[in-house]
Motif scaffolding. Structure first.
Motif, PDB file in Angstrom:
ATOM      1  N   SER A  35       0.785  -1.226  -0.031  1.00  0.00           N
ATOM      2  CA  SER A  35       0.006   0.092  -0.055  1.00  0.00           C
ATOM      3  C   SER A  35       0.951   1.286  -0.082  1.00  0.00           C
ATOM      4  N   TRP A  36       0.107   2.229  -0.392  1.00  0.00           N
ATOM      5  CA  TRP A  36       0.971   3.639  -0.268  1.00  0.00           C
ATOM      6  C   TRP A  36       0.000   4.217   0.619  1.00  0.00           C
ATOM      7  N   TYR A  37       0.628   5.021   1.683  1.00  0.00           N
ATOM      8  CA  TYR A  37      -0.168   5.938   2.469  1.00  0.00           C
ATOM      9  C   TYR A  37       0.640   7.269   2.564  1.00  0.00           C
ATOM     10  N   ARG A  38      -0.085   8.389   2.827  1.00  0.00           N
ATOM     11  CA  ARG A  38       0.592   9.782   2.938  1.00  0.00           C
ATOM     12  C   ARG A  38       0.134  10.355   4.051  1.00  0.00           C
ATOM     13  N   GLN A  39       0.776  11.516   4.431  1.00  0.00           N
ATOM     14  CA  GLN A  39       0.744  12.245   5.524  1.00  0.00           C
ATOM     15  C   GLN A  39       1.197  13.542   5.300  1.00  0.00           C
ATOM     16  N   ALA A  40       0.125  14.498   5.435  1.00  0.00           N
ATOM     17  CA  ALA A  40       0.539  16.024   5.170  1.00  0.00           C
ATOM     18  C   ALA A  40       0.517  16.588   6.448  1.00  0.00           C
ATOM     19  N   PRO A  41       1.244  17.747   6.630  1.00  0.00           N
ATOM     20  CA  PRO A  41       1.674  18.183   7.893  1.00  0.00           C
ATOM     21  C   PRO A  41       0.501  18.698   8.710  1.00  0.00           C
ATOM     22  N   GLY A  42       0.295  18.005  10.060  1.00  0.00           N
ATOM     23  CA  GLY A  42      -0.856  18.196  11.009  1.00  0.00           C
ATOM     24  C   GLY A  42      -1.872  17.562  10.913  1.00  0.00           C
ATOM     25  N   GLN A  43      -1.850  16.467   9.862  1.00  0.00           N
ATOM     26  CA  GLN A  43      -2.693  15.378   9.684  1.00  0.00           C
ATOM     27  C   GLN A  43      -2.464  14.168   9.973  1.00  0.00           C
ATOM     28  N   GLU A  44      -3.311  13.257  10.067  1.00  0.00           N
ATOM     29  CA  GLU A  44      -3.024  11.777  10.197  1.00  0.00           C
ATOM     30  C   GLU A  44      -2.619  11.146   8.986  1.00  0.00           C
ATOM     31  N   ARG A  45      -1.973  10.198   9.120  1.00  0.00           N
ATOM     32  CA  ARG A  45      -1.626   9.321   7.896  1.00  0.00           C
ATOM     33  C   ARG A  45      -2.901   8.627   7.300  1.00  0.00           C
ATOM     34  N   GLU A  46      -2.870   8.775   6.043  1.00  0.00           N
ATOM     35  CA  GLU A  46      -4.139   8.180   5.474  1.00  0.00           C
ATOM     36  C   GLU A  46      -3.573   7.161   4.436  1.00  0.00           C
ATOM     37  N   LEU A  47      -4.619   6.058   4.155  1.00  0.00           N
ATOM     38  CA  LEU A  47      -4.353   5.275   3.111  1.00  0.00           C
ATOM     39  C   LEU A  47      -4.779   5.605   1.708  1.00  0.00           C
ATOM     40  N   VAL A  48      -3.870   5.593   0.746  1.00  0.00           N
ATOM     41  CA  VAL A  48      -3.876   6.333  -0.727  1.00  0.00           C
ATOM     42  C   VAL A  48      -4.435   5.261  -1.664  1.00  0.00           C
ATOM     43  N   ALA A  49      -3.670   3.997  -1.685  1.00  0.00           N
ATOM     44  CA  ALA A  49      -4.056   3.050  -2.482  1.00  0.00           C
ATOM     45  C   ALA A  49      -3.298   1.669  -1.984  1.00  0.00           C
ATOM     46  N   GLY A  50      -3.859   0.672  -2.372  1.00  0.00           N
ATOM     47  CA  GLY A  50      -3.458  -0.788  -1.901  1.00  0.00           C
ATOM     48  C   GLY A  50      -3.612  -1.838  -3.066  1.00  0.00           C
ATOM     49  N   ILE A  51      -2.712  -2.717  -3.044  1.00  0.00           N
ATOM     50  CA  ILE A  51      -2.733  -3.913  -3.894  1.00  0.00           C
ATOM     51  C   ILE A  51      -2.525  -5.086  -3.161  1.00  0.00           C
ATOM     52  N   THR A  52      -3.332  -5.998  -3.113  1.00  0.00           N
ATOM     53  CA  THR A  52      -3.171  -7.224  -2.276  1.00  0.00           C
ATOM     54  C   THR A  52      -2.214  -8.304  -3.300  1.00  0.00           C
ATOM     55  N   SER A  53      -1.896  -9.294  -2.727  1.00  0.00           N
ATOM     56  CA  SER A  53      -1.056 -10.424  -3.237  1.00  0.00           C
ATOM     57  C   SER A  53      -1.589 -10.929  -4.608  1.00  0.00           C
ATOM     58  N   SER A  54      -3.039 -10.819  -4.552  1.00  0.00           N
ATOM     59  CA  SER A  54      -3.867 -11.347  -5.808  1.00  0.00           C
ATOM     60  C   SER A  54      -4.232 -10.437  -6.617  1.00  0.00           C
ATOM     61  N   ASN A  55      -3.429  -9.071  -6.477  1.00  0.00           N
ATOM     62  CA  ASN A  55      -3.831  -7.915  -7.338  1.00  0.00           C
ATOM     63  C   ASN A  55      -5.121  -7.501  -7.221  1.00  0.00           C
ATOM     64  N   SER A  56      -5.918  -7.567  -5.935  1.00  0.00           N
ATOM     65  CA  SER A  56      -7.008  -6.764  -5.815  1.00  0.00           C
ATOM     66  C   SER A  56      -6.424  -5.219  -5.674  1.00  0.00           C
ATOM     67  N   ILE A  57      -7.216  -4.306  -6.144  1.00  0.00           N
ATOM     68  CA  ILE A  57      -6.830  -2.820  -5.874  1.00  0.00           C
ATOM     69  C   ILE A  57      -7.840  -2.083  -5.258  1.00  0.00           C
ATOM     70  N   ASN A  58      -7.299  -1.150  -4.296  1.00  0.00           N
ATOM     71  CA  ASN A  58      -8.403  -0.033  -4.088  1.00  0.00           C
ATOM     72  C   ASN A  58      -7.641   1.102  -3.878  1.00  0.00           C
ATOM     73  N   TYR A  59      -8.550   2.127  -3.830  1.00  0.00           N
ATOM     74  CA  TYR A  59      -8.108   3.641  -3.752  1.00  0.00           C
ATOM     75  C   TYR A  59      -8.963   4.348  -2.770  1.00  0.00           C
ATOM     76  N   THR A  60      -8.329   5.397  -2.347  1.00  0.00           N
ATOM     77  CA  THR A  60      -9.124   6.248  -1.483  1.00  0.00           C
ATOM     78  C   THR A  60      -9.770   7.051  -2.408  1.00  0.00           C
ATOM     79  N   ASN A  61     -11.089   7.760  -2.207  1.00  0.00           N
ATOM     80  CA  ASN A  61     -12.102   8.367  -3.208  1.00  0.00           C
ATOM     81  C   ASN A  61     -11.193   9.442  -3.826  1.00  0.00           C
ATOM     82  N   SER A  62     -10.630  10.103  -3.177  1.00  0.00           N
ATOM     83  CA  SER A  62     -10.038  11.557  -3.500  1.00  0.00           C
ATOM     84  C   SER A  62      -8.947  11.245  -4.577  1.00  0.00           C
ATOM     85  N   VAL A  63      -8.489  10.112  -4.776  1.00  0.00           N
ATOM     86  CA  VAL A  63      -7.330   9.804  -5.911  1.00  0.00           C
ATOM     87  C   VAL A  63      -8.079   8.801  -6.951  1.00  0.00           C
ATOM     88  N   LYS A  64      -8.864   8.453  -6.815  1.00  0.00           N
ATOM     89  CA  LYS A  64      -9.479   7.693  -7.806  1.00  0.00           C
ATOM     90  C   LYS A  64      -9.696   8.444  -9.500  1.00  0.00           C
TER      91      LYS A  64
END
Length: 119
Positions: A35-64
């Motif tokens: 997965s890729w996470y990101r953290q902006a100054p003063g904010q919590e770390r958030e999940l951006v995108a993930g890919i499983t071992s079987s190549n299932s993928i998900n994205y946070t809505n803001s980057v879709k």
């Protein structure tokens, strides 16, 4: 020794593109969800995108529709292609490896790479 080494960050203008890479070593990459996470100054770390071992993928809505995650098990590398970047994408981006086991999670983090979107 487990290592996750991110690269590809930098300064880009709004509307531009960057490709992040995360090179993994020290564990069986193909068995882990990445997965890729990101953290902006003063904010919590958030999940951006993930890919499983079987190549299932998900994205946070803001980057879709703008970001694409992919993995190359032969190279032990996960990528994040980021297009149409916006100032609100500015953050430190972290690579994460996760494997869920019966007795708990096995998780590793990279050191992060800075992405700055600004004119």
């Amino acid at each position: 020794q487990v290592q996750l080494v991110e690269s590809g960050g930098g300064l880009v203008q709004p509307g531009g593109s960057l490709r992040l890479s995360c090179a993994a070593s020290g564990f069986t990459f193909s068995r882990f969800a990445m997965s890729w996470y990101r953290q902006a100054p003063g904010q919590e770390r958030e999940l951006v995108a993930g890919i499983t071992s079987s190549n299932s993928i998900n994205y946070t809505n803001s980057v879709k529709g703008r970001f694409t995650i992919s993995r190359d098990n032969a190279k032990n590398t996960v990528y994040l292609q980021m297009n149409s970047l916006k100032p609100e994408d500015t953050a430190v981006y972290y690579c994460n490896a996760l494997r869920r086991l019966h007795w708990g999670d096995e998780r590793y983090w990279g050191q992060g790479t800075q992405v700055t979107v600004s004119s």
